[in-house]
Motif scaffolding. Sequence first.
Motif, PDB file in Angstrom:
ATOM      1  N   CYS A  62     -10.538  -5.369 -15.718  1.00 14.63           N
ATOM      2  CA  CYS A  62     -10.490  -5.207 -17.168  1.00 14.63           C
ATOM      3  C   CYS A  62      -9.760  -3.922 -17.560  1.00 14.63           C
ATOM      4  O   CYS A  62      -8.950  -3.905 -18.492  1.00 14.63           O
ATOM      5  N   LYS A 111      -4.344 -12.740 -19.394  1.00 11.36           N
ATOM      6  CA  LYS A 111      -4.519 -13.881 -20.293  1.00 11.36           C
ATOM      7  C   LYS A 111      -5.234 -15.047 -19.627  1.00 11.36           C
ATOM      8  O   LYS A 111      -5.853 -15.870 -20.308  1.00 11.36           O
ATOM      9  N   ALA A 127     -16.621 -10.721 -22.141  1.00 15.73           N
ATOM     10  CA  ALA A 127     -16.695 -10.697 -23.597  1.00 15.73           C
ATOM     11  C   ALA A 127     -16.362  -9.320 -24.156  1.00 15.73           C
ATOM     12  O   ALA A 127     -15.644  -9.202 -25.165  1.00 15.73           O
ATOM     13  N   MET A 134     -12.240  -8.228 -22.408  1.00 12.61           N
ATOM     14  CA  MET A 134     -11.053  -9.073 -22.292  1.00 12.61           C
ATOM     15  C   MET A 134     -10.797  -9.856 -23.577  1.00 12.61           C
ATOM     16  O   MET A 134     -10.791 -11.102 -23.579  1.00 12.61           O
ATOM     17  N   PRO A 135     -10.548  -9.183 -24.681  1.00  9.10           N
ATOM     18  CA  PRO A 135     -10.350  -9.897 -25.944  1.00  9.10           C
ATOM     19  C   PRO A 135      -9.079 -10.735 -25.997  1.00  9.10           C
ATOM     20  O   PRO A 135      -8.959 -11.628 -26.835  1.00  9.10           O
ATOM     21  N   LEU A 167      -7.956 -12.806 -23.642  1.00  9.83           N
ATOM     22  CA  LEU A 167      -7.976 -13.999 -22.789  1.00  9.83           C
ATOM     23  C   LEU A 167      -7.655 -15.266 -23.573  1.00  9.83           C
ATOM     24  O   LEU A 167      -8.148 -15.470 -24.687  1.00  9.83           O
ATOM     25  N   ARG A 168      -6.849 -16.122 -22.945  1.00  3.78           N
ATOM     26  CA  ARG A 168      -6.537 -17.424 -23.518  1.00  3.78           C
ATOM     27  C   ARG A 168      -7.047 -18.574 -22.640  1.00  3.78           C
ATOM     28  O   ARG A 168      -7.282 -19.671 -23.132  1.00  3.78           O
ATOM     29  N   ILE A 179     -18.944 -14.651 -25.201  1.00  2.00           N
ATOM     30  CA  ILE A 179     -17.520 -14.911 -24.964  1.00  2.00           C
ATOM     31  C   ILE A 179     -16.863 -15.500 -26.207  1.00  2.00           C
ATOM     32  O   ILE A 179     -15.767 -15.091 -26.609  1.00  2.00           O
ATOM     33  N   ARG A 195     -16.332 -12.700 -28.831  1.00  2.35           N
ATOM     34  CA  ARG A 195     -15.465 -11.561 -28.562  1.00  2.35           C
ATOM     35  C   ARG A 195     -14.089 -11.923 -28.009  1.00  2.35           C
ATOM     36  O   ARG A 195     -13.271 -11.024 -27.787  1.00  2.35           O
ATOM     37  N   CYS A 196     -13.833 -13.191 -27.744  1.00 11.85           N
ATOM     38  CA  CYS A 196     -12.522 -13.613 -27.211  1.00 11.85           C
ATOM     39  C   CYS A 196     -11.873 -14.571 -28.204  1.00 11.85           C
ATOM     40  O   CYS A 196     -11.870 -15.808 -28.003  1.00 11.85           O
ATOM     41  N   LEU A 198      -9.133 -17.400 -27.138  1.00 15.75           N
ATOM     42  CA  LEU A 198      -9.441 -18.334 -26.059  1.00 15.75           C
ATOM     43  C   LEU A 198      -9.121 -19.770 -26.473  1.00 15.75           C
ATOM     44  O   LEU A 198      -9.583 -20.248 -27.509  1.00 15.75           O
TER      45      LEU A 198
END
Length: 232
Positions: free
Chosen positions: A113, A120, A142, A145-146, A148-149, A166, A169-170, A173
Amino acid sequence: MVCRSWRRVSKDPSMWWIIELDDLASEGMCRRAIDLSDGGLVEIFIGVESEYWGEAILAYMADRSSLLRSLTLSCSSFFLGELFREAVVKLPLLEYLNVPGLKLSRKSLEVVCKSCPNLKTLKLHHCPFSRDIDNSIALIIALSMPGLRHLELCGHPLSNTGLNAILDRCPHLEYLDLRECLHIDLSGNLEKRCLERIKYLRRPNDYPPETEEESYLRDIFLDSGLFDPLYD
């Protein structure tokens, strides 16, 4: 023993920007392939089962490939500990991390992180059937890693608490794989929330995770823009 034309082409560093290393290759061959990329390596798959030189190759690659964007470690003998952490801190541009079947500790994930802000895609496949709920990995994802897709947590012991964190905070995604996550209960509003937020959702009871080849082909289709995951 090749023709001169092929020999000239094989010395072009761009030929070695993507490499796959497995047990058919020797340690010297792996090091040579990395050297031939001349620092331009962007994608590597390490499937070496020898614990000693598999981790040695990971360290060798990290020292020479600061431009790396995609890393897959498919080696049952790997322990994602200190050597892994030392390698990851040297890969600041990493966008794709896949460690199927390997347990990534909280400490190692925290290093990922901190060191890889552009990540991603994260694929963490664990052996299922853990009876004890553990949301530690989910909460680190969470909180840290904001961007992340694409997230795969097959077999992880997270519960609805970790999943909600998750989702909270993502915000970017799009793909979430929860197959064999036995402590997740998607009944009621949580499933509705997932469907509203996630374009491509794999539920805990969906069919077993695909092979590495199937995963690779699916990623190609998703990236092409010609594939609608809702109708897979």
